[in-house]
Write an enzyme that holds these catalytic residues in place. Structure first.
Site, mmCIF file in Angstrom:
data_model
loop_
_atom_site.group_PDB
_atom_site.id
_atom_site.type_symbol
_atom_site.label_atom_id
_atom_site.label_comp_id
_atom_site.label_asym_id
_atom_site.label_seq_id
_atom_site.Cartn_x
_atom_site.Cartn_y
_atom_site.Cartn_z
ATOM 1 N N LYS A 111 36.063 51.114 38.386
ATOM 2 C CA LYS A 111 37.074 51.022 39.443
ATOM 3 C C LYS A 111 37.635 52.379 39.846
ATOM 4 O O LYS A 111 38.180 52.522 40.936
ATOM 5 C CB LYS A 111 38.206 50.073 39.023
ATOM 6 C CG LYS A 111 37.752 48.610 38.974
ATOM 7 C CD LYS A 111 38.895 47.627 39.144
ATOM 8 C CE LYS A 111 38.338 46.221 39.309
ATOM 9 N NZ LYS A 111 39.337 45.191 39.485
ATOM 10 N N LYS A 192 28.767 40.804 41.169
ATOM 11 C CA LYS A 192 29.405 39.492 41.075
ATOM 12 C C LYS A 192 30.231 39.200 42.321
ATOM 13 O O LYS A 192 30.705 40.129 42.989
ATOM 14 C CB LYS A 192 30.251 39.384 39.808
ATOM 15 C CG LYS A 192 31.571 40.069 39.861
ATOM 16 C CD LYS A 192 32.473 39.578 38.729
ATOM 17 C CE LYS A 192 33.818 40.273 38.848
ATOM 18 N NZ LYS A 192 34.875 39.691 38.085
ATOM 19 N N LYS A 195 36.797 38.597 44.774
ATOM 20 C CA LYS A 195 37.781 38.354 45.824
ATOM 21 C C LYS A 195 38.239 39.633 46.507
ATOM 22 O O LYS A 195 38.717 39.591 47.628
ATOM 23 C CB LYS A 195 38.970 37.564 45.285
ATOM 24 C CG LYS A 195 39.712 38.210 44.123
ATOM 25 C CD LYS A 195 40.926 37.374 43.739
ATOM 26 C CE LYS A 195 40.993 37.051 42.267
ATOM 27 N NZ LYS A 195 41.061 38.182 41.357
HETATM 28 N N1 AQP Z 1 31.764 35.843 40.324
HETATM 29 C C1 AQP Z 1 32.316 35.256 39.269
HETATM 30 N N2 AQP Z 1 31.605 34.354 38.552
HETATM 31 C C2 AQP Z 1 32.173 33.751 37.482
HETATM 32 N N3 AQP Z 1 33.435 33.978 37.067
HETATM 33 C C3 AQP Z 1 34.180 34.865 37.756
HETATM 34 N N4 AQP Z 1 35.443 35.324 37.614
HETATM 35 C C4 AQP Z 1 35.697 36.218 38.582
HETATM 36 N N5 AQP Z 1 34.621 36.363 39.389
HETATM 37 C C5 AQP Z 1 33.653 35.545 38.889
HETATM 38 C C6 AQP Z 1 36.364 34.886 36.590
HETATM 39 O O1 AQP Z 1 37.594 34.582 37.241
HETATM 40 C C7 AQP Z 1 38.688 35.057 36.481
HETATM 41 C C8 AQP Z 1 39.505 35.946 37.398
HETATM 42 O O2 AQP Z 1 39.710 37.155 36.915
HETATM 43 P P1 AQP Z 1 40.610 38.239 37.659
HETATM 44 O O3 AQP Z 1 41.262 37.717 38.858
HETATM 45 O O4 AQP Z 1 41.513 38.809 36.621
HETATM 46 O O5 AQP Z 1 39.638 39.378 38.091
HETATM 47 P P2 AQP Z 1 38.146 39.536 38.177
HETATM 48 O O6 AQP Z 1 37.408 38.988 37.008
HETATM 49 O O7 AQP Z 1 37.909 40.987 38.450
HETATM 50 O O8 AQP Z 1 37.821 38.639 39.428
HETATM 51 P P3 AQP Z 1 37.495 39.105 40.872
HETATM 52 O O9 AQP Z 1 37.459 37.911 41.751
HETATM 53 O O10 AQP Z 1 36.281 39.979 40.883
HETATM 54 O O11 AQP Z 1 38.783 39.951 41.218
HETATM 55 P P4 AQP Z 1 38.928 41.429 41.746
HETATM 56 O O12 AQP Z 1 38.001 41.500 42.921
HETATM 57 O O13 AQP Z 1 40.364 41.539 42.144
HETATM 58 O O14 AQP Z 1 38.568 42.378 40.644
HETATM 59 C C9 AQP Z 1 38.122 35.692 35.221
HETATM 60 O O15 AQP Z 1 38.135 34.736 34.171
HETATM 61 C C10 AQP Z 1 36.685 36.008 35.605
HETATM 62 O O16 AQP Z 1 35.785 36.018 34.505
#
Ligand code: AQP
Length: 328
Positions: A111, A192, A195
């Site tokens: 990041k 992956k 969001k």
């Molecule tokens: N693509 C994915 N497939 C399966 N599981 C996913 N998770 C996120 N993306 C996927 C799971 O959702 C939870 C959310 O975690 P988070 O909001 O703390 O951040 P993250 O994992 O970094 O999710 P994002 O959507 O990718 O957020 P940003 O873009 O803000 O960094 C976790 O349990 C994760 O495993």
């Protein structure tokens, strides 16, 4: 009952990846565990958030938790910032950590890559995450692959505190869900679905309108050839779409493969869009009911009160062992 802690950042619109990879498991876990599920707004601000968007997204995540089936009678649902003990223990965990171990975190490296000035919050993010977990003495933490390293650090910090100060912090274990599929981006199956991806066509938001979902799926990247075959290394793009199909239609990928034998990508994608729309329609209807009901803030208040009861006891225990003068 074993304790489970997990959270989702309100850093964008929740995606199908968050739903399949996290929220569906939360719903199952609440049946057999004491669960704390939070909207981790303090984590979201490690990268700049526009105030109005942060407020809207935080409420949306809370409402989506409930719409997905998290039951506030069974699990505590709350905003991280409504439990100030998280930030206080986060600071204590920062002081217990070393620069070297934080510098090794791959999420920090990813990041911060290419940034001219790196927000300090991005660097200490894992110490706040450790506090989130340790403050509830959680036994289990549902984590995706990308969070395993942070959980390892949490375990190290718990052991370090226990040795140094004779605290009795639970050393948490990762919970690897059975249906822990990693949903990949629609425009590039090597990344992956996220969001915070600036390209909305790369993800399906849980609140996307049916026609938006149809359009995004029809434009999703596919591999060369036309065979609907599950082979993540040779055909990563179509395999990702097949995994989404299987989750939304409650099928095995092998059944999806059989159902589309001899048919091309076009027919498969058309049906996939309908499966996703059907899977999200009831969730979206419940979401709108919850937002209109005006009940959300009362539920969050109750969840925060439940969480604070546990969090304040743990924080007091830690501060006492560390030699802080406790308020009498
Ligand atoms: N693509 C994915 N497939 C399966 N599981 C996913 N998770 C996120 N993306 C996927 C799971 O959702 C939870 C959310 O975690 P988070 O909001 O703390 O951040 P993250 O994992 O970094 O999710 P994002 O959507 O990718 O957020 P940003 O873009 O803000 O960094 C976790 O349990 C994760 O495993």
């Amino acid at each position: 009952m074993k304790r489970v802690l997990s959270g989702i950042q309100p850093s964008g619109q929740l995606t199908l990846g968050n739903y399949i990879g996290a929220m569906q498991n939360f719903v199952k876990l609440q049946e057999t565990h004491q669960c704390f599920f939070m909207i981790v707004d303090l984590h979201a601000i490690t990268l700049p958030q526009e105030p109005a968007a942060l407020r809207e997204q935080s409420e949306a995540v809370a409402a989506l938790f409930l719409a997905a089936g998290i039951d506030p009678a069974q699990a505590s649902v709350f905003m991280q910032s409504h439990v100030p003990e998280h930030a206080e223990l986060g600071w204590i965990m920062t002081t217990a950590s070393y620069m070297g171990e934080l510098e090794r975190m791959t999420q920090y490296k990813d990041k911060s890559a290419g940034k001219e000035s790196i927000p300090a919050g991005l660097f200490v993010y894992p110490t706040l995450m450790a506090a989130d977990i340790l403050i509830y003495n959680a036994d289990l933490v549902p984590v995706g692959d990308d969070q395993k390293q942070h959980l390892e650090l949490t375990r190290d910090l718990a052991q370090r505190m226990n040795q140094r100060y004779d605290t009795e912090l639970q050393v948490p274990d990762p919970y690897i869900p059975q249906t822990g599929a990693r949903i990949m981006s629609l425009d590039d199956a090597s990344k992956k679905m996220s969001k915070s991806n600036p390209n909305p066509a790369s993800y399906i938001a849980l609140l996307d309108e049916p026609d938006v979902i149809r359009k995004k799926i029809s434009r999703a990247t596919t591999d060369s050839g036309r065979e609907v075959r599950y082979d993540p290394s040779e055909k990563p793009e179509i395999s990702n779409l097949m995994a989404i199909y299987a989750h939304c239609a409650n099928m095995q990928v092998s059944d999806v493969e059989r159902a589309y034998e001899g048919q091309g990508y076009g027919a498969f994608k058309k049906d996939l869009a309908e499966r996703v729309v059907e899977a999200l329609e009831p969730l979206q209807a419940r979401y709108h009911d919850i937002r209109q009901s005006g009940e959300l803030h009362g539920i969050l208040r109750k969840g925060a009160a439940e969480a604070r009861e546990v969090a304040s006891t743990t924080l007091r225990h830690i501060k006492d062992k560390m030699g802080f003068v406790l308020p009498q």
